[in-house]
Design an enzyme around this catalytic site. Structure first.
Site, PDB file in Angstrom:
ATOM      1  N   GLU A 101       0.845  -1.195   0.000  1.00  0.00           N
ATOM      2  CA  GLU A 101       0.000   0.000   0.000  1.00  0.00           C
ATOM      3  C   GLU A 101       0.883   1.248   0.000  1.00  0.00           C
ATOM      4  O   GLU A 101       2.009   1.222   0.507  1.00  0.00           O
ATOM      5  CB  GLU A 101      -0.915  -0.064   1.238  1.00  0.00           C
ATOM      6  CG  GLU A 101      -1.870   1.078   1.443  1.00  0.00           C
ATOM      7  CD  GLU A 101      -2.869   1.304   0.316  1.00  0.00           C
ATOM      8  OE1 GLU A 101      -2.436   1.576  -0.816  1.00  0.00           O
ATOM      9  OE2 GLU A 101      -4.086   1.273   0.591  1.00  0.00           O
ATOM     10  N   ASP A 102       0.372   2.332  -0.575  1.00  0.00           N
ATOM     11  CA  ASP A 102       1.178   3.553  -0.626  1.00  0.00           C
ATOM     12  C   ASP A 102       1.207   4.286   0.714  1.00  0.00           C
ATOM     13  O   ASP A 102       2.257   4.677   1.200  1.00  0.00           O
ATOM     14  CB  ASP A 102       0.678   4.494  -1.749  1.00  0.00           C
ATOM     15  CG  ASP A 102      -0.821   4.809  -1.670  1.00  0.00           C
ATOM     16  OD1 ASP A 102      -1.534   4.254  -0.810  1.00  0.00           O
ATOM     17  OD2 ASP A 102      -1.285   5.625  -2.498  1.00  0.00           O
ATOM     18  N   ASP A 105      -3.699   6.305   6.100  1.00  0.00           N
ATOM     19  CA  ASP A 105      -4.108   7.595   6.630  1.00  0.00           C
ATOM     20  C   ASP A 105      -5.141   7.317   7.732  1.00  0.00           C
ATOM     21  O   ASP A 105      -4.770   6.973   8.850  1.00  0.00           O
ATOM     22  CB  ASP A 105      -4.668   8.394   5.438  1.00  0.00           C
ATOM     23  CG  ASP A 105      -4.986   9.837   5.749  1.00  0.00           C
ATOM     24  OD1 ASP A 105      -4.213  10.465   6.467  1.00  0.00           O
ATOM     25  OD2 ASP A 105      -6.014  10.336   5.260  1.00  0.00           O
ATOM     26  N   PHE A 155      -0.383  16.544   3.677  1.00  0.00           N
ATOM     27  CA  PHE A 155      -0.698  15.882   2.418  1.00  0.00           C
ATOM     28  C   PHE A 155       0.559  15.761   1.568  1.00  0.00           C
ATOM     29  O   PHE A 155       1.231  16.754   1.287  1.00  0.00           O
ATOM     30  CB  PHE A 155      -1.793  16.629   1.663  1.00  0.00           C
ATOM     31  CG  PHE A 155      -2.449  15.773   0.630  1.00  0.00           C
ATOM     32  CD1 PHE A 155      -3.417  14.846   0.991  1.00  0.00           C
ATOM     33  CD2 PHE A 155      -2.071  15.850  -0.693  1.00  0.00           C
ATOM     34  CE1 PHE A 155      -4.002  14.020   0.045  1.00  0.00           C
ATOM     35  CE2 PHE A 155      -2.652  15.030  -1.658  1.00  0.00           C
ATOM     36  CZ  PHE A 155      -3.618  14.116  -1.284  1.00  0.00           C
ATOM     37  N   ARG A 168       1.987  11.749  -9.509  1.00  0.00           N
ATOM     38  CA  ARG A 168       2.390  10.371  -9.173  1.00  0.00           C
ATOM     39  C   ARG A 168       3.794  10.066  -9.674  1.00  0.00           C
ATOM     40  O   ARG A 168       4.510   9.246  -9.115  1.00  0.00           O
ATOM     41  CB  ARG A 168       1.431   9.362  -9.820  1.00  0.00           C
ATOM     42  CG  ARG A 168       0.024   9.380  -9.254  1.00  0.00           C
ATOM     43  CD  ARG A 168      -0.735   8.145  -9.768  1.00  0.00           C
ATOM     44  NE  ARG A 168      -2.174   8.263  -9.577  1.00  0.00           N
ATOM     45  CZ  ARG A 168      -2.825   7.966  -8.460  1.00  0.00           C
ATOM     46  NH1 ARG A 168      -2.171   7.539  -7.406  1.00  0.00           N
ATOM     47  NH2 ARG A 168      -4.140   8.091  -8.390  1.00  0.00           N
TER      48      ARG A 168
END
Ligand code: IMP
Ligand code: MG
Length: 180
Positions: A101-102, A105, A155, A168
């Protein structure tokens, strides 16, 4: 696409730092699953580069598959529900499954997703995330096995992560400075 809306981005983690950490995670996975095979699941699109780099450092028989999910929610937060937009090609029963997973959060996406994977009876289920924002967590059932970097509640974009589908392709992880 409005190309005039570019943001100022401050580098937070360089490509070298990110790749070095990913190599360490790859080595740890190689050691843990010695004598076995692993099944990497790239959660699209954010984990594209993380999965590719990680896979290069896993010295074991490795299969890579992709899943795409959407979490309902708006702007920069996610809600509890997920929808599988693209599923895996093969069953994962009996496999050493590693979810890639990136970023974690709120944890909502992974909380739902891990239940989906558990129900498919893998031999083992391991969770890797490149980035973790623990301050933002709203669930208590997401246990991460390998974390690249713990980051503050800001963010971030790059290395697969997007803002409105942009950025990206940045080779580093950065903060957007002028986020309106
Ligand atoms: P969660 O369900 O709140 O844990 O959100 C997970 C998803 O939200 C990630 O897979 C990302 O797609 C997105 N996300 C959360 N924080 C960030 C960020 O800082 N930058 C880019 N995407 C993010
Ligand atoms: Mg995303």
């Amino acid at each position: 696409m409005d190309y005039s809306k570019q943001h100022e981005i401050e580098v937070y983690l360089t490509e070298e730092q990110v790749n070095k950490r990913i190599a360490e995670i790859g080595a740890a996975i190689t050691e843990k699953f010695q004598g076995e095979s692993v099944y990497l699941i790239c959660i699209l699109k954010g984990s594209l580069f993380f999965t590719a780099e990680l896979a290069k450092h896993i010295k074991l028989p490795t299969i890579i598959d992709f899943m795409s999910v959407s979490s309902y929610g708006s702007g920069t937060t996610s809600s509890g529900d997920i929808k599988i937009k693209k599923d895996l090609e093969e069953p994962i029963e009996g496999e050493n499954v590693i979810i890639v997973e990136d970023i974690i959060d709120s944890g909502n996406t992974l909380s739902r997703l891990m239940k989906v994977f558990r129900a498919r009876n893998p031999k083992t289920l391991t969770l890797c995330t490149l980035l973790d924002k623990p301050d933002r967590r709203v669930v208590d059932d997401v246990e991460v096995d390998y974390t690249g970097f713990v980051i503050p509640d800001e963010f971030v974009v790059g290395y697969g992560l997007d803002y409105d589908q942009q950025y990206r392709n940045l080779p580093y992880v950065g903060f957007i400075k002028n986020l309106e």
